[in-house]
Design a protein around this motif. Sequence first.
Motif, mmCIF file in Angstrom:
data_model
loop_
_atom_site.group_PDB
_atom_site.id
_atom_site.type_symbol
_atom_site.label_atom_id
_atom_site.label_comp_id
_atom_site.label_asym_id
_atom_site.label_seq_id
_atom_site.Cartn_x
_atom_site.Cartn_y
_atom_site.Cartn_z
ATOM 1 N N CYS A 162 39.472 -87.981 -8.056
ATOM 2 C CA CYS A 162 39.362 -87.140 -9.242
ATOM 3 C C CYS A 162 39.674 -85.693 -8.883
ATOM 4 C CB CYS A 162 37.948 -87.240 -9.836
ATOM 5 S SG CYS A 162 37.687 -86.260 -11.330
ATOM 6 N N ARG A 227 42.295 -89.412 -11.487
ATOM 7 C CA ARG A 227 41.722 -89.013 -12.773
ATOM 8 C C ARG A 227 41.520 -87.504 -12.763
ATOM 9 N NH1 ARG A 227 37.053 -92.957 -11.371
ATOM 10 N NH2 ARG A 227 37.776 -92.071 -9.417
ATOM 11 N N ASP A 270 42.898 -91.149 -18.798
ATOM 12 C CA ASP A 270 42.127 -90.721 -17.628
ATOM 13 C C ASP A 270 42.154 -89.214 -17.436
ATOM 14 O OD1 ASP A 270 41.115 -93.175 -16.965
ATOM 15 O OD2 ASP A 270 42.721 -93.670 -15.567
#
Length: 349
Positions: A162, A227, A270
């Motif tokens: 992420c 993400r 996402d």
Amino acid sequence: MNPYQSLPARSFWRSAVAEPDPLAIDELWTPAFEIGQDDPVLTAGSCFAAHIGRALLERGMNWYDAEPAPPGLTEEERRARHYGVYSFRTGTIYTAAVLRQWLSWAFGRTTPPTGAWSEDGRYYDPYRPSVEPGGHASAEEMLAARGTTLAAIRDAVTEAGCLVFTLGLTEAWRDRADGTVLPSCPGTVRGTFDPERHVLHRFTFDEVYRDLAEAVALAREANPRLRVLLTVSPHPLTATATGDHVLTANTHSKSLLRTVAGQLTLDLDDVDYFPSYELITGIPFRSRFYAPNLREVTPEGVDFVMRHFMTALSRPTAGPRPDRTGEPSAEPKGGDTCDDAVLDYYRPR
């Protein structure tokens, strides 16, 4: 029957904002995806991103430090040289354009300029002017150091689960000579301002959206699993060069950035938005989380934001809203001439 009769209490201003104790306001964010305890998390962007990175590390999350400090430095030296501030030593990234620029350089889409700023026999990177406060011995050494950061960006983006990116500004200075976007105005942190070369640019919605969408696309070409979690910095502008009052310039900038972030979460898979901005600047908090200068966020404010972040991560990710049926138990109150005031009649009780 109407759609408001099945909405939860969090959808109504009175029950979600006006009536609760401000510190008890909850459920501002339902994550669109999971971030596991071991998932490598990158942080980059405006100043508030530095708070997020430290807070993640303190709470046992896997904050990714792609450029760890060499041994032998004191804590003060590490911070001054931007080790451990963001996931890579780009310095503060205030605009989506500068994020896109760094990713484009890192993954070989464009070639960064090779010029250096010189001062008292030392050389400084125009795109990282505060990262090495003592400068470099030569332009070649400066470029090698930048190359290390570009390699760190490649490695980190490729491995991360992420990326948390904090949007900060819509004002930036462009270099007319090569079209690049500078992280700060020359002549402030370092460098010499040239009015013929350095021009103020105020990014529009379309430009910020394009730059941020392109940055996400660049990162995902290297790591399709990546993400992206967007936030907007609650730190107001220190100054504006637009000629506007700084208060209205700040409102324009933050509103535009918040709108872009919200639109991207609707348009891209996402990509999510975490409301750190609202948790600090929201009406019910009445500036309680700002230092006396009304700009810096206090440690209490950072902790408040991160408690919301960690609590939300422990809950299930976004799903269908709960269905609440039944007639409201009270009549709408008078005294408000706004048509939408009648909607308060339908809040759960």
